[in-house]
Design an enzyme around this catalytic site. Structure first.
Site, short mmCIF file in Angstrom:
data_model
loop_
_atom_site.label_atom_id
_atom_site.label_comp_id
_atom_site.label_asym_id
_atom_site.label_seq_id
_atom_site.Cartn_x
_atom_site.Cartn_y
_atom_site.Cartn_z
N GLU A 82 44.97 28.09 123.38
CA GLU A 82 44.03 28.98 124.05
C GLU A 82 44.69 29.79 125.17
OE1 GLU A 82 41.10 29.82 123.31
OE2 GLU A 82 40.45 28.32 121.87
N GLU A 113 51.38 7.30 116.04
CA GLU A 113 51.37 7.06 117.49
C GLU A 113 52.16 5.81 117.89
OE1 GLU A 113 47.60 4.45 118.76
OE2 GLU A 113 47.06 6.48 118.17
#
Length: 299
Positions: A82, A113
């Site tokens: 963004e 992870e």
């Protein structure tokens, strides 16, 4: 018995979630969510230090790098993406890295992870330097991927920041700038996409927005460095010029076109009544800060 972790604890207010009416469940969730901004507020002293350091490193040519897994990683990628249209940043200046790569944005990548070394490899792939700021995001505060990333970043001499939703988090011991936001147990036990994710989103909003203010990409509260990638943003760009210069929309559009779609240049042109070349020079001589360029009367 759940583990001794706030984000994994059971929430007393939602023990009978499955027996609530839809309205009761909504009211309960909304009440729980209201705790999040108050928890984030308590972290403002730590966030102030983080943002001041990030601004300083960015001005030196450093990058802002988010690293995380699952929801935490996705939020980092989202915030980084963004910044490109909002602040006209280069995609390589603010980067989001998620365990498992881009595929993990939409699909769960099993076990990604759990590997510390994978984070080190991901940071090496972007040529991490000592100028960069690495922000490790993990609700639990103990995700191996994030631990590995922060540990490696420390060896490079980069600035390291951790964001977790548990107190005394493992990553807080590794990062130079630890941020802990205790949002309490989730409505749905262990589902850290909820309150923890909301807290992380609020924090990333603060870090990226206020950092960009600090490096001159905002005029008052206007997106002076907006990158117009569609008609809506073109219109917003012109209206920003119109607002600052107190001129008509058509006059602002003319400046926008002459400036080759550079809102900063167009604004300085309009405010000072100067050419595109002179406006560009003033911005260059004043750190790309519009208000300074407008006040610059040097020949």
């Amino acid at each position: 018995m759940m583990e001794n972790s706030t984000t994994e604890a059971r929430n007393e207010a939602t023990m009978h979630l499955d027996e609530m009416t839809v309205e009761e469940a909504l009211i309960t969730m909304n009440k729980e969510d209201q705790q999040v901004p108050l928890a984030v507020r308590k972290a403002i002293p730590q966030l102030t230090k983080v943002i001041k350091k990030t601004i300083a490193q960015y001005k030196k040519g450093g990058r802002l790098i988010y690293i995380g897994a699952g929801t935490s990683g996705r939020l980092g990628v989202l915030d980084a993406a963004e910044c490109v249209p909002t602040f006209n940043t280069d995609p390589h200046e603010i980067i989001g890295i998620i365990a498992g790569g881009q595929h993990a944005m939409t699909m769960a990548v099993e076990g990604a992870e759990d590997h510390k070394k994978l984070a080190e490899e991901d940071l090496k792939n972007i040529d991490l330097t000592s100028k960069d700021v690495v922000i490790g995001i993990a609700a639990s505060g103990k995700t191996p991927y994030v631990i590995g990333g922060l540990t490696f970043a420390n060896t490079i001499g980069a600035t390291t920041v951790s964001i977790s939703c548990n107190e005394h988090a493992v990553i807080s011991e590794i990062a130079q700038y630890p941020v802990e936001v205790k949002v309490g147990p989730e409505v749905l036990t262990g589902s850290t996409r909820l309150k923890s994710g909301t807290a992380q989103k609020l924090i990333l909003n603060m870090i990226s927005t206020i950092t960009m203010v600090g490096v001159g990409k905002v005029y008052d509260n206007l997106m002076i460095d907006v990158k117009a990638t569609n008609q809506k943003l073109i219109d917003r760009s012109v209206r920003i010029i119109q607002e600052i210069c107190a001129i008509t929309y058509d006059e602002a559009m003319a400046l926008y076109q002459v400036s080759e779609h550079d809102v900063k240049v167009a604004t300085v042109m309009g405010m000072c009544g100067i050419s595109k070349e002179e406006a560009t020079r003033r911005l260059l001589n004043n750190g790309d800060i519009v208000k300074r360029a407008i006040r610059d009367r040097q020949p």
